[in-house]
Design a protein around this motif. Structure first.
Motif, PDB file in Angstrom:
ATOM      1  N   GLN A 157     -44.269  46.298   0.422  1.00  0.00           N
ATOM      2  CA  GLN A 157     -45.293  45.587   1.060  1.00  0.00           C
ATOM      3  C   GLN A 157     -44.937  43.907   1.171  1.00  0.00           C
ATOM      4  OE1 GLN A 157     -49.007  46.771  -0.708  1.00  0.00           O
ATOM      5  NE2 GLN A 157     -48.552  48.675   0.025  1.00  0.00           N
ATOM      6  N   LYS A 158     -43.902  43.660   0.223  1.00  0.00           N
ATOM      7  CA  LYS A 158     -43.459  42.306  -0.232  1.00  0.00           C
ATOM      8  C   LYS A 158     -42.308  41.950   0.861  1.00  0.00           C
ATOM      9  CE  LYS A 158     -45.328  42.253  -4.856  1.00  0.00           C
ATOM     10  NZ  LYS A 158     -44.728  41.821  -6.067  1.00  0.00           N
ATOM     11  N   LYS A 159     -41.932  42.821   1.794  1.00  0.00           N
ATOM     12  CA  LYS A 159     -40.649  42.697   2.588  1.00  0.00           C
ATOM     13  C   LYS A 159     -39.434  41.873   1.630  1.00  0.00           C
ATOM     14  CE  LYS A 159     -43.430  41.913   6.818  1.00  0.00           C
ATOM     15  NZ  LYS A 159     -44.522  42.677   6.547  1.00  0.00           N
ATOM     16  N   PRO A 160     -39.328  42.634   0.781  1.00  0.00           N
ATOM     17  CA  PRO A 160     -38.100  42.346  -0.102  1.00  0.00           C
ATOM     18  C   PRO A 160     -36.728  42.068   0.487  1.00  0.00           C
ATOM     19  CG  PRO A 160     -38.533  44.522  -0.570  1.00  0.00           C
ATOM     20  CD  PRO A 160     -39.516  44.002   0.231  1.00  0.00           C
ATOM     21  N   VAL A 161     -36.040  41.192   0.407  1.00  0.00           N
ATOM     22  CA  VAL A 161     -34.479  41.102   0.677  1.00  0.00           C
ATOM     23  C   VAL A 161     -33.758  40.680  -0.594  1.00  0.00           C
ATOM     24  CG1 VAL A 161     -32.653  39.786   2.246  1.00  0.00           C
ATOM     25  CG2 VAL A 161     -35.229  40.278   3.096  1.00  0.00           C
ATOM     26  N   GLY A 162     -32.926  41.769  -0.727  1.00  0.00           N
ATOM     27  CA  GLY A 162     -32.035  41.391  -2.003  1.00  0.00           C
ATOM     28  C   GLY A 162     -30.817  40.653  -1.851  1.00  0.00           C
ATOM     29  N   LEU A 199     -26.613  40.009 -11.669  1.00  0.00           N
ATOM     30  CA  LEU A 199     -27.722  39.243 -11.392  1.00  0.00           C
ATOM     31  C   LEU A 199     -27.914  39.263  -9.958  1.00  0.00           C
ATOM     32  CD1 LEU A 199     -27.173  36.042 -13.630  1.00  0.00           C
ATOM     33  CD2 LEU A 199     -28.228  38.029 -14.086  1.00  0.00           C
ATOM     34  N   TYR A 200     -29.200  39.431  -9.465  1.00  0.00           N
ATOM     35  CA  TYR A 200     -29.674  39.304  -8.123  1.00  0.00           C
ATOM     36  C   TYR A 200     -30.945  38.482  -8.100  1.00  0.00           C
ATOM     37  CZ  TYR A 200     -31.937  44.009  -8.749  1.00  0.00           C
ATOM     38  OH  TYR A 200     -32.643  45.352  -9.117  1.00  0.00           O
ATOM     39  N   THR A 241     -51.226  36.385   1.236  1.00  0.00           N
ATOM     40  CA  THR A 241     -51.029  34.903   1.862  1.00  0.00           C
ATOM     41  C   THR A 241     -50.025  34.429   2.644  1.00  0.00           C
ATOM     42  OG1 THR A 241     -49.718  34.377  -0.133  1.00  0.00           O
ATOM     43  CG2 THR A 241     -52.057  34.276  -0.564  1.00  0.00           C
ATOM     44  N   GLY A 242     -49.040  35.227   2.808  1.00  0.00           N
ATOM     45  CA  GLY A 242     -47.686  34.876   3.493  1.00  0.00           C
ATOM     46  C   GLY A 242     -46.826  34.068   2.909  1.00  0.00           C
ATOM     47  N   VAL A 243     -47.040  33.678   1.553  1.00  0.00           N
ATOM     48  CA  VAL A 243     -46.260  32.728   0.852  1.00  0.00           C
ATOM     49  C   VAL A 243     -44.987  33.262   0.459  1.00  0.00           C
ATOM     50  CG1 VAL A 243     -46.210  31.402  -1.339  1.00  0.00           C
ATOM     51  CG2 VAL A 243     -48.097  31.169   0.038  1.00  0.00           C
ATOM     52  N   LYS A 244     -43.833  32.539   0.715  1.00  0.00           N
ATOM     53  CA  LYS A 244     -42.455  33.235   0.170  1.00  0.00           C
ATOM     54  C   LYS A 244     -41.927  32.698  -1.027  1.00  0.00           C
ATOM     55  CE  LYS A 244     -41.353  33.770   5.089  1.00  0.00           C
ATOM     56  NZ  LYS A 244     -40.274  34.727   5.653  1.00  0.00           N
ATOM     57  N   SER A 245     -41.476  33.694  -1.777  1.00  0.00           N
ATOM     58  CA  SER A 245     -40.766  33.049  -3.048  1.00  0.00           C
ATOM     59  C   SER A 245     -39.407  33.931  -3.376  1.00  0.00           C
ATOM     60  CB  SER A 245     -41.950  33.260  -4.153  1.00  0.00           C
ATOM     61  OG  SER A 245     -42.202  34.698  -4.088  1.00  0.00           O
ATOM     62  N   THR A 246     -38.895  33.469  -4.372  1.00  0.00           N
ATOM     63  CA  THR A 246     -37.754  34.139  -4.911  1.00  0.00           C
ATOM     64  C   THR A 246     -37.795  34.598  -6.250  1.00  0.00           C
ATOM     65  OG1 THR A 246     -36.202  32.988  -3.241  1.00  0.00           O
ATOM     66  CG2 THR A 246     -35.335  33.682  -4.929  1.00  0.00           C
ATOM     67  N   VAL A 247     -37.282  35.692  -6.626  1.00  0.00           N
ATOM     68  CA  VAL A 247     -37.611  36.395  -7.976  1.00  0.00           C
ATOM     69  C   VAL A 247     -36.021  36.487  -8.490  1.00  0.00           C
ATOM     70  CG1 VAL A 247     -38.310  37.911  -9.423  1.00  0.00           C
ATOM     71  CG2 VAL A 247     -39.763  37.322  -7.366  1.00  0.00           C
ATOM     72  N   GLY A 248     -35.524  35.883  -9.496  1.00  0.00           N
ATOM     73  CA  GLY A 248     -34.244  36.184  -9.899  1.00  0.00           C
ATOM     74  C   GLY A 248     -34.646  37.547 -11.007  1.00  0.00           C
ATOM     75  N   ALA A 249     -33.583  38.309 -11.166  1.00  0.00           N
ATOM     76  CA  ALA A 249     -33.483  39.455 -11.820  1.00  0.00           C
ATOM     77  C   ALA A 249     -32.073  39.860 -12.383  1.00  0.00           C
ATOM     78  CB  ALA A 249     -34.089  40.634 -11.319  1.00  0.00           C
ATOM     79  N   SER A 263     -35.039  43.894 -14.165  1.00  0.00           N
ATOM     80  CA  SER A 263     -35.760  43.158 -15.012  1.00  0.00           C
ATOM     81  C   SER A 263     -35.685  41.838 -14.615  1.00  0.00           C
ATOM     82  CB  SER A 263     -35.662  43.251 -16.641  1.00  0.00           C
ATOM     83  OG  SER A 263     -34.478  43.031 -17.042  1.00  0.00           O
ATOM     84  N   VAL A 264     -36.919  41.291 -14.609  1.00  0.00           N
ATOM     85  CA  VAL A 264     -36.967  39.752 -14.325  1.00  0.00           C
ATOM     86  C   VAL A 264     -36.086  38.764 -15.185  1.00  0.00           C
ATOM     87  CG1 VAL A 264     -38.322  37.640 -14.192  1.00  0.00           C
ATOM     88  CG2 VAL A 264     -39.142  40.074 -13.345  1.00  0.00           C
TER      89      VAL A 264
END
Length: 176
Positions: A106-111, A131-132, A141-149, A170-171
């Protein structure tokens, strides 16, 4: 003549080291240059190449971006274990893996891999750890962010197909 023989010997040594995975000639196994080199299983060992294993992530990532959780779950063995980034639940069956990806997609993830270390264990098993980052969009909200894991994929070849048998993500913790 001696110079020609030394050059051929040096090239043969470099080729052997590259095939053994000890030297990459300055090219990352996940880089387009390495993929373009067409590295395949070594004829001497029959083992998969590091590039082949690293590329399994690309297939997984493409399935993730379809929005179809079943396509992602199909890349996992029936007895796979998933320790996902965005859930406290351990997923140990197909239904649990599908459930996780239905929510995550649902978050439209792109790795995107940042760093990859591939270890070939034998003809039918390998590990890709590193790491990715996931580029995600908040569905409300449509706000885009990046999560490192951090990640570890353990692959096993079953019935001629590479499947994920263990996936831990894991984060990425803050530097300490």
């Amino acid at each position: 003549m001696k110079r020609h023989i030394r050059t051929r010997a040096a090239l043969a040594t470099v080729a052997a080291l590259v095939a053994a995975g000890t030297v990459t000639a300055g090219v990352s196994f996940a880089s387009p240059e390495h993929k373009a080199a067409g590295v395949k299983q070594t004829k001497q060992t029959g083992k998969p190449s590091k590039a082949e294993i690293a590329a399994l992530f690309d297939g997984w990532n493409a399935a993730l971006q379809t929005g179809d959780a079943e396509k992602v779950a199909a890349r996992y063995a029936p007895d796979a274990v998933l320790l996902p980034t965005a859930s406290p639940k351990i997923r140990t069956d197909h239904a649990g893996i599908v459930d996780y990806f239905e929510h995550f997609q649902q978050k439209k993830p792109v790795g995107e891999k940042v760093q990859s270390v591939v270890n070939i264990l034998d003809h039918d098993s390998a590990i890709d750890a590193g790491l990715y980052e996931f580029h995600v969009t908040d569905p409300k909200t449509g706000v885009k962010s990046t999560v490192g894991a951090r990640y570890t994929y353990e692959y096993e070849k079953r019935g001629g197909k590479w499947l994920i048998i263990n996936h831990h993500s894991s984060v990425l913790p803050a530097e300490g």
